[in-house]
Design a protein around this motif. Structure first.
Motif, PDB file in Angstrom:
ATOM      1  N   VAL A 172     -25.792  16.184  -6.877  1.00 25.53           N
ATOM      2  CA  VAL A 172     -24.743  16.659  -6.042  1.00 25.53           C
ATOM      3  C   VAL A 172     -25.047  18.158  -5.594  1.00 25.53           C
ATOM      4  CG1 VAL A 172     -22.307  17.766  -6.051  1.00 25.53           C
ATOM      5  CG2 VAL A 172     -22.790  15.757  -7.415  1.00 25.53           C
ATOM      6  N   VAL A 173     -25.141  18.302  -4.378  1.00 32.53           N
ATOM      7  CA  VAL A 173     -25.603  19.621  -3.457  1.00 32.53           C
ATOM      8  C   VAL A 173     -24.214  20.379  -2.769  1.00 32.53           C
ATOM      9  CG1 VAL A 173     -26.271  18.478  -1.529  1.00 32.53           C
ATOM     10  CG2 VAL A 173     -27.066  20.744  -2.064  1.00 32.53           C
ATOM     11  N   ALA A 174     -23.880  21.497  -3.113  1.00 37.30           N
ATOM     12  CA  ALA A 174     -22.650  22.208  -2.367  1.00 37.30           C
ATOM     13  C   ALA A 174     -23.029  23.485  -1.719  1.00 37.30           C
ATOM     14  CB  ALA A 174     -21.504  22.347  -3.448  1.00 37.30           C
ATOM     15  N   TYR A 175     -22.473  23.549  -0.592  1.00 38.24           N
ATOM     16  CA  TYR A 175     -22.502  25.119  -0.092  1.00 38.24           C
ATOM     17  C   TYR A 175     -21.710  26.090  -0.772  1.00 38.24           C
ATOM     18  CZ  TYR A 175     -21.715  28.525   3.867  1.00 38.24           C
ATOM     19  OH  TYR A 175     -21.668  29.752   4.738  1.00 38.24           O
ATOM     20  N   ALA A 176     -22.453  27.325  -1.132  1.00 38.62           N
ATOM     21  CA  ALA A 176     -21.754  28.308  -1.743  1.00 38.62           C
ATOM     22  C   ALA A 176     -21.438  29.455  -0.840  1.00 38.62           C
ATOM     23  CB  ALA A 176     -22.625  28.572  -3.077  1.00 38.62           C
ATOM     24  N   GLY A 177     -22.065  29.592   0.134  1.00 40.10           N
ATOM     25  CA  GLY A 177     -21.801  31.014   0.943  1.00 40.10           C
ATOM     26  C   GLY A 177     -22.906  30.968   2.113  1.00 40.10           C
TER      27      GLY A 177
END
Length: 283
Positions: A172-177
């Motif tokens: 799982v890869v997610a945009y954090a900022g």
């Protein structure tokens, strides 16, 4: 004389012990009740002993990366610091259940009792599927589990993806900022987790994420001076993202393992205008 000295010595240690205990109690009782967690309250979980208030920047939980601050109060409404605190988000579906990536909950201030952490929801709630959040408190050998259903809204942009790598592992890869991108160089961050089982996700270390930002609505042009994401000491992956103008951007990704092998994602060229892995930014 020896007997008197012995008594005095024990009285001294009894006084010292009492002082330390009372000092600890006073420190606990003097927690600030006015400095609340940052953001807007999104949820309160409670049982007969405690209540936990959770806050986010916009008062919502959405698919993707969610920074959450919280504090714990006793039944009298006083802020307390438990000996330990953990959480477990779980998506309940018609024929299965699964969890999602989540950080540890860390104490941000011993003066206010404010904690912080993040949860990465891969999917939104709907009429058939719902997220439940359980938070476990331990204090003085007593364990309390506070649970509640949380509403997770769909993000309007692509900010999280689940993928199977070339190594056959699921990630799982997610945009954090940044939460508010700007024209020019932005320090961009993301989180990367490996899915060990339906209920177990672990952060991935020493990988690299290549980025290629493009504007699909503007001839798919890119930008110079971008740098790959590498892992920081806090576990977030960070790199430099150059946004040359406002509008809609697709941040194409390639994920490399610690040996430099490409696990997922494709380079952008004339034949391939988008990677299978990407984030979206609109500003």
């Amino acid at each position: 004389m020896e007997t008197i000295a012995f008594i005095r010595k024990h009285i001294y240690f009894l006084f010292l012990f009492t002082f330390v205990v009372l000092a600890g109690c006073n420190k606990q009782n003097n927690l600030s009740q006015s400095t609340q967690p940052q953001g807007i309250k999104v949820l309160t979980l409670s049982d007969n002993n405690y209540s936990i208030e959770l806050y986010t920047a916009n008062g919502k939980l959405q698919t993707g990366y969610n920074e959450i601050t919280l504090w714990v109060k006793d039944k009298n409404g006083k802020v307390v610091i438990p000996d330990s605190i953990t959480w477990n988000p779980m998506m309940h579906m018609m024929n299965m259940s699964h969890s999602c990536p989540a950080s540890a909950i860390s104490l941000q201030s011993s003066a206010t009792g404010i904690y912080a952490g993040y949860i990465v929801f891969q999917m939104a709630s709907d009429s058939m599927n719902y997220w439940q959040l359980a938070i476990v408190l331990k204090k003085q050998n007593m364990i309390d589990t506070l649970t509640g259903v949380v509403k997770v809204l769909p993000s309007p942009l692509q900010v999280v993806q689940t993928f199977r790598g070339a190594d056959s592992n699921k990630y799982v890869v997610a945009y954090a900022g940044p939460a508010n991108p700007k024209i020019g160089i932005n320090t961009m961050s993301a989180v990367l987790y490996q899915m060990i089982s339906m209920s177990d996700f672990i952060p991935v270390h020493h990988y690299k994420i290549l980025i290629d930002p493009r504007m699909p609505d503007m001839g798919n042009h890119g930008s110079p001076n971008n740098t790959p994401f590498v892992e920081g000491t806090d576990g977030l992956y960070r790199g430099q993202l150059n946004l040359t103008m406002s509008g809609f951007w697709r941040i194409n990704l390639q994920v490399l393992d610690s040996a430099g092998n490409i696990l997922a994602g494709q380079p952008i060229n004339e034949q391939n205008t988008s990677s299978s892995l990407y984030f979206e930014i609109q500003f």
